[in-house]
Design a protein around this motif. Structure first.
Motif, short mmCIF file in Angstrom:
data_model
loop_
_atom_site.label_atom_id
_atom_site.label_comp_id
_atom_site.label_asym_id
_atom_site.label_seq_id
_atom_site.Cartn_x
_atom_site.Cartn_y
_atom_site.Cartn_z
N CYS A 170 0.89 -0.88 -0.17
CA CYS A 170 -0.23 -0.34 -0.49
C CYS A 170 0.96 0.94 0.14
O CYS A 170 0.41 2.40 -0.73
N ARG A 171 1.43 1.00 1.04
CA ARG A 171 2.38 2.56 1.60
C ARG A 171 3.93 2.65 -0.56
O ARG A 171 3.41 3.70 -0.92
N TYR A 172 4.51 1.79 -1.05
CA TYR A 172 4.67 1.96 -1.76
C TYR A 172 3.99 2.30 -3.39
O TYR A 172 4.06 3.43 -4.21
N PHE A 173 3.07 2.04 -3.67
CA PHE A 173 1.52 2.53 -4.34
C PHE A 173 1.34 3.62 -3.77
O PHE A 173 -0.43 4.57 -5.11
N CYS A 213 10.89 -13.17 -12.21
CA CYS A 213 10.51 -11.39 -13.67
C CYS A 213 10.17 -10.43 -12.99
O CYS A 213 10.32 -10.04 -11.80
N ILE A 214 10.97 -9.30 -13.57
CA ILE A 214 11.33 -8.13 -13.72
C ILE A 214 10.36 -7.40 -14.58
O ILE A 214 10.60 -8.19 -15.99
N HIS A 215 9.82 -6.78 -13.63
CA HIS A 215 8.95 -5.86 -15.02
C HIS A 215 8.17 -4.74 -14.42
O HIS A 215 8.98 -4.04 -13.39
N ARG A 216 8.24 -3.16 -15.26
CA ARG A 216 7.81 -1.86 -15.35
C ARG A 216 6.13 -1.96 -14.53
O ARG A 216 6.04 -2.51 -14.36
N VAL A 217 6.66 -0.67 -13.16
CA VAL A 217 5.72 -0.62 -12.40
C VAL A 217 5.31 1.13 -13.27
O VAL A 217 6.11 2.18 -13.00
N ILE A 218 3.96 1.08 -11.91
CA ILE A 218 3.39 3.03 -12.47
C ILE A 218 3.76 3.63 -10.80
O ILE A 218 2.67 3.20 -10.19
N LEU A 219 4.93 4.11 -10.40
CA LEU A 219 4.39 5.04 -9.39
C LEU A 219 3.35 5.68 -8.62
O LEU A 219 3.25 6.53 -10.08
N PRO A 220 3.42 6.36 -7.64
CA PRO A 220 2.06 7.03 -7.14
C PRO A 220 2.88 8.83 -8.46
O PRO A 220 1.33 9.30 -8.46
#
Length: 476
Positions: A170-173, A213-220
């Motif tokens: 929760c904190r990360y996103f 696996c490694i992938h991209r994510v959308i940050l807050p």
């Protein structure tokens, strides 16, 4: 007559309800208006430890209730009498048996129609409550462990719908648990990367339930970061995936550093390639001048000796430049899983075996290694043909020894002298370039694979490549 039939029907009804009373599977009692127990079944004897004769007509129902629960149950009993309802709700209380032991009971009381008597049933739920408490403690411990993790932890359905996220997630996103649970985790991944994430999950099965696996994510803030996830498939008894559990970490800094390093290596490799090309041209020019010098004074021993030395030195320089080309390619491409039999067959197609028979008995073994591992097999085959002297066959096999896997390369040539078994891996040792086995050990060492020579001098050359347990698998 009608009266006779009614008496028989009443008798049958009494027998029917008596059978239920005695064989209902739970402790049952008939309680009078004043609270005295007038009748109990055999299950009550087992539960309380008192005989029917000791209970019936002599004991109040509340005498078997622990003191702290007694008054509460009395009030419920009186309330039921006042309202005269047929059935009361279920409730729990602790019982005291003959020996002072405590048992948890689940009570249910009903008024017998047309009377002021109660029929009370009591189920012993002591073990059930103990199991519930143990489960509760286990869940609390598990939840505390998960919530205290700095790693991102989540569970989700096969369609991507999140069913659990920990605080770190929760904190990360920058979202609450309510905002995340019930939504698809795919919304947190750039659209162009979503299919790759789904393909990764689709690769999991009962034979290989865990993958990374490694992938991209959308940050807050809308920027893009990188995460590494270890995903585990949760399967039902039929082997069907019903859920996934995943643990993730932010690897944005590491990924940026890796990309920067790759870009730097790319530029250095380009510089190295240009430099080697230019040096090779100059060496070719030196060879040409040495040849001209030799032809100008064919009868001058000193000049011929100098020309020959120049050619030898230029050839040595050429080998060293070739070595730098092979060496700089190591570690550029990421290690990957490769079938050993395919590596052996590909290497054999690049080598002139000159009639030497090749046997490959590695089964479905796969090794996690640098892509240049193919050069290791090429070098070993060339050595068997070039230095084996009497080599007629080469055999490559695989052994799973539990704590490690071993690729065995052996030929039936003259073998390696005992005093040279370790020296052959030194740089510049050997009768040819002197770099082959040195490079082989370096290539294998990238993923922790060791290589040693264990053959018998004069009989067989035998190289054993020992692979860490986590870097090999038998993929049927």
């Amino acid at each position: 007559t009608d009266q006779k039939r009614m008496e028989e029907a009443l008798k049958k009804s009494e027998e029917y309800y008596r059978a239920i009373f005695e064989n209902g599977g739970t402790a049952m009692a008939i309680v009078e208006k004043d609270g005295v127990i007038s009748k109990v079944n055999s299950e009550s004897e087992t539960l309380l430890g008192f005989s029917l004769q000791e209970i019936e007509g002599k004991t109040r129902w509340d005498e078997f209730i622990v003191e702290e629960d007694r008054e509460r149950l009395r009030q419920l009993f009186l309330k039921g009498q006042r309202k005269l309802k047929t059935t009361t709700a279920q409730y729990e209380a602790d019982l005291i048996d003959r020996w002072g032991g405590r048992k948890r009971g689940l009570f249910k009381a009903s008024i017998i129609p047309g009377t002021k008597q109660y029929v009370v049933s009591v189920m012993d739920v002591t073990e059930l409550k103990r199991m519930e408490e143990a489960l509760k403690k286990s869940e609390e411990m598990y939840r505390t462990l998960v919530e205290d993790q700095t790693d991102l932890i989540c569970r989700f359905l096969p369609d991507g719908t999140l069913t659990f996220v920990n605080d770190a997630y929760c904190r990360y996103f920058g979202k609450s648990r309510d905002d995340l649970v019930g939504q698809s985790f795919l919304t947190l991944i750039p659209e162009e990367d979503q299919q790759n994430a789904l393909n990764h999950l689709a690769s999991l099965n009962k034979d290989r339930p865990v993958e990374t696996c490694i992938h991209r994510v959308i940050l807050p803030g809308g920027e893009v970061g990188w995460q590494q996830w270890t995903d585990r498939a949760i399967l039902d008894k039929a082997g069907k995936i019903v859920e996934f559990q995943s643990s993730g970490q932010d690897v944005t800094d590491r990924k940026l550093a890796e990309d920067a390093l790759k870009e730097t290596n790319k530029k250095l490799n380009l510089l190295g390639s240009v430099t080697r090309h230019d040096l090779m041209n100059r060496i070719s020019a030196i060879d040409g001048y040495a040849q001209i010098l030799s032809e100008i004074a064919p009868s001058e021993p000193t000049i011929q000796k100098c020309a020959s030395s120049i050619l030898d030195l230029s050839e040595s320089a050429r080998r060293q430049i070739s070595f730098t080309r092979d060496y700089h390619e190591m570690g550029i491409a990421a290690p990957r899983w490769q079938r050993v039999d395919t590596l052996a067959e590909t290497a054999a197609s690049a080598v002139s075996l000159n009639g030497v028979r090749l046997e490959v008995e590695t089964g479905p073994a796969e090794v996690f290694a640098d892509p240049l591992i193919e050069k290791v097999f090429i070098n070993l085959m060339e050595n068997s043909v070039r230095h084996g002297e009497k080599t007629t066959s080469v055999k490559i096999s695989f052994r799973d020894r539990g704590d490690a896997g071993v690729i065995i390369f052996e030929d039936d040539g003259v073998g390696v002298p005992t005093d040279q078994k370790e020296r052959i891996f030194d740089r510049a040792f050997g009768r040819n370039t002197g770099y082959g086995l040195f490079l082989a050990r370096e290539i294998l060492g990238i993923t922790g694979i060791s290589i040693t020579e264990t053959g018998l001098e004069g009989e067989v050359a035998r190289f054993e490549m020992r692979i860490p347990k986590e870097n090999y698998r038998m993929d049927e």
